[in-house]
Write a protein that holds these residues in place. Structure first.
Motif, short mmCIF file in Angstrom:
data_model
loop_
_atom_site.label_atom_id
_atom_site.label_comp_id
_atom_site.label_asym_id
_atom_site.label_seq_id
_atom_site.Cartn_x
_atom_site.Cartn_y
_atom_site.Cartn_z
N ARG A 176 0.87 -1.10 0.05
CA ARG A 176 0.00 -0.13 -0.11
C ARG A 176 0.87 1.27 -0.14
N THR A 177 2.00 1.43 0.94
CA THR A 177 2.75 2.48 1.08
C THR A 177 3.81 2.40 0.00
N GLY A 178 4.41 1.59 -0.18
CA GLY A 178 5.64 1.30 -1.10
C GLY A 178 7.03 1.70 -0.45
N SER A 179 7.85 1.61 -1.31
CA SER A 179 9.17 2.20 -1.13
C SER A 179 9.81 2.86 -2.24
N LEU A 180 10.73 3.79 -1.83
CA LEU A 180 11.60 4.50 -2.95
C LEU A 180 12.48 3.63 -3.40
N VAL A 181 12.92 3.14 -4.57
CA VAL A 181 14.09 2.45 -5.06
C VAL A 181 14.83 3.26 -6.07
N LYS A 182 16.13 3.82 -5.61
CA LYS A 182 16.81 4.65 -6.22
C LYS A 182 17.83 4.16 -7.42
N HIS A 183 17.75 2.84 -7.65
CA HIS A 183 18.67 2.24 -8.56
C HIS A 183 17.97 1.66 -9.80
N PRO A 184 18.22 2.16 -11.15
CA PRO A 184 17.47 1.67 -12.33
C PRO A 184 17.42 0.24 -12.42
N GLU A 185 18.43 -0.50 -12.21
CA GLU A 185 18.41 -1.88 -12.40
C GLU A 185 17.38 -2.73 -11.43
N LEU A 231 22.43 0.12 -3.31
CA LEU A 231 21.84 -1.39 -4.11
C LEU A 231 22.75 -1.63 -4.99
N ALA A 232 23.69 -0.53 -5.66
CA ALA A 232 24.63 -1.07 -6.65
C ALA A 232 25.70 -2.22 -6.03
N LYS A 233 25.98 -1.77 -4.69
CA LYS A 233 27.04 -2.87 -4.15
C LYS A 233 26.14 -4.07 -3.85
N LEU A 234 25.01 -3.89 -3.46
CA LEU A 234 24.05 -5.02 -3.16
C LEU A 234 24.01 -6.01 -4.43
N LEU A 235 23.66 -5.25 -5.39
CA LEU A 235 23.68 -6.03 -6.75
C LEU A 235 25.00 -6.36 -7.21
N PHE A 236 25.85 -5.98 -7.00
CA PHE A 236 27.35 -6.31 -7.63
C PHE A 236 28.05 -7.56 -6.76
N THR A 237 27.51 -7.42 -5.36
CA THR A 237 27.90 -8.70 -4.55
C THR A 237 27.16 -9.85 -4.96
N ALA A 238 25.92 -9.74 -5.23
CA ALA A 238 25.26 -10.69 -5.66
C ALA A 238 25.51 -11.43 -7.05
N GLU A 239 25.92 -10.53 -7.93
CA GLU A 239 26.36 -10.78 -9.04
C GLU A 239 27.63 -11.86 -8.97
N ASN A 240 28.52 -11.55 -8.08
CA ASN A 240 29.68 -12.11 -7.93
C ASN A 240 29.50 -13.41 -7.01
#
Length: 490
Positions: free
Chosen positions: A39-48, A225-234
């Motif tokens: 209902r409220t949602g979150s702001l997600v600042k990373h395009p990917e 989020l960029a670091k989160l995604l990069f860590t997961a990718e690796n």
């Protein structure tokens, strides 16, 4: 309430734990969190990250993302219930699951209390070498963080310098952080060199990445989020920790704050699993008090360990390992206040079963670090681990034959049963004083702080960690040199 599990007929009780929330309360909090996300949602600042969520079925309005319950539930199914961290040598050491609890340092503090002068000064790279070496020597410090936000190098590569120092000073698992993806890439490259390749680091990780934090309430910044995604990718395990302040960036009620923090965790966890299913993820809801008199945050208040224990109840229910806090104090020095606050936090961390517990060594609400605080906390952890380890009950430990043989008025001091079991049954301090008064006087009237400093200096003088091979040192030196050249451009 205090709970324990009965383990067979031996009645060993290693799972004594402090449970804050009932299952019904946990379900209420989780269901409330689902409503916030839908209902409220979150702001997600990373395009990917936004694109991953949109393709997965979320409602997206610019950066505002509303995540459906079913998607969170799918992500939870893909999140491992166990994360295993190895030593630098590839030996599996930390099994992050259930109520297994391990302790390590904090990070990013800009100041250090000098062991020789007692003065508060900016933190420098030699402090990282000393922190890691001291932590490597102490038996109850299980993993290492830098306990530093370096001031003697370019800020953009401080994190690479810290990893460079830690890799040479400890074989224990390392929790590393990064200023950005470029630095994180350097850090992973360094650790891959030491592990013998990225594939070996992935299969036996001694590195877990602290990717950063949501900006509470309910904002997920681009850099974290960029670091989160990069860590997961690796293919490496990641920490994405919510840090909230009661009455400031979250409700003043702990229940409301748990909902906000859990909403942030669900989004971070979902993004990680969408990027790479089965990414190891440590969840965390750390709740600090905003002191209404000073407007400072309070690490030493009871709300922090209470909220962390409640968060552990939730994540235990969801079968997800956790990142927690203990050993931090608001005191400006190692003193009675730091001992009280550290002891309560460590006791609560062990009772609640937080898995990877950081911030051992923090003073001044995480603004300063001190080697003496690490050494004191090592003693506290040892003491509390004995208290929560339970009591083994069997024929040998009861010793009916011994009791019967010695009878009324018997003495046990010289009996073989005492000799056989006293080392494993009794706790032996390394710092706490048990001398008679005259002996204490004759040995110099040393206070607890005197003994802590003496032990700290002895370790720094005499202890040498297992060295890295020279070829690995040269390789990580080269990575650091390239990172420093890049840093000068900023």
């Amino acid at each position: 309430m205090l709970q324990h599990d009965m383990i067979s007929d031996k009645c060993i009780n290693p799972h004594l734990r402090y449970q804050i929330l009932s299952d019904n309360q946990i379900k209420f909090i989780i269901n409330s969190t689902f409503e916030v996300l839908e209902r409220t949602g979150s702001l997600v600042k990373h395009p990917e990250a936004v694109e991953l969520l949109k393709k997965a079925g979320c409602i997206v309005e610019g950066e505002l993302v509303k995540v459906p319950q079913w998607l969170i539930e799918n992500a939870l199914k893909n999140t491992p219930s166990q994360v295993i961290l190895s030593s630098r040598n590839g030996e599996r050491k930390l099994f992050l699951e259930g109520s297994n609890t391990y302790f390590g340092n904090g990070l990013a503090n800009p100041f250090f209390v000098d062991i020789e002068t007692g003065e508060r000064r900016p933190v420098v790279k030699s402090d990282v070498f000393n922190t890691a070496r001291l932590s490597d020597a102490l038996p109850n410090i299980d993993f290492v963080m830098s306990l530093a936000g370096l001031t003697d190098c370019h800020p953009s590569v401080a994190d690479v310098h810290e990893m460079h120092a830690m890799l040479q000073s400890t074989t224990k698992p390392i929790a590393g952080w990064a200023t950005g993806v470029e630095s994180l890439s350097d850090i992973i490259d360094m650790c891959s060199v030491v592990a013998g390749g990225l594939d070996k680091l992935q299969s036996n990780p001694f590195l877990i990445v602290y990717a950063g934090n949501p900006v509470s309430p309910l904002i997920h910044p681009e850099d974290a989020l960029a670091k989160l995604l990069f860590t997961a990718e690796n293919g490496l395990p990641v920490i994405y920790a919510s840090g909230l302040q009661l009455g400031a960036v979250s409700p003043v009620t702990l229940a409301g704050t748990l909902v906000v923090g859990l909403a942030e965790q669900f989004v971070g966890l979902t993004i990680a699993q969408l990027k790479r299913p089965n990414t190891g993820y440590l969840a965390s809801i750390g709740t600090l008090t905003l002191d209404m008199k000073t407007m400072n945050t309070a690490f030493g208040g009871p709300e922090l360990p209470l909220s962390l224990a409640a968060a552990k109840d939730i994540f235990r229910y969801l079968n997800i390992p956790t990142w927690s806090i203990a050993g931090a104090t608001d005191s400006k020095t190692v003193d009675q206040q730091s001992a009280i606050e550290s002891t309560v936090q460590i006791f609560m961390a062990l009772l609640s079963g937080g898995n990877l517990v950081h911030d051992i060594g923090f003073l001044e609400g995480a603004m300063s670090g001190a080697l003496e605080q690490i050494v004191m906390s090592d003693e506290i952890i040892s003491y509390v681990r004995k208290m929560v380890s339970g009591i083994e009950v069997n024929n040998e430990t009861i010793g009916l034959d011994v009791i019967n043989k010695l009878g009324p008025g018997g003495q046990y001091l010289t009996h073989e049963h005492t000799f056989k079991y006293f080392r494993e049954q009794l706790w032996f301090p390394s710092l706490l004083d048990r001398l008679r008064y005259n002996d204490w006087v004759n040995q110099g009237k040393k206070t607890m702080l005197d003994r802590i400093r003496e032990k700290t200096r002895t370790i720094l003088k005499d202890y040498r960690p297992e060295p890295l091979p020279q070829k690995d040192i040269e390789a990580i030196d080269n990575i650091l040199e390239k990172a420093c050249k890049r840093g000068v451009k900023y």
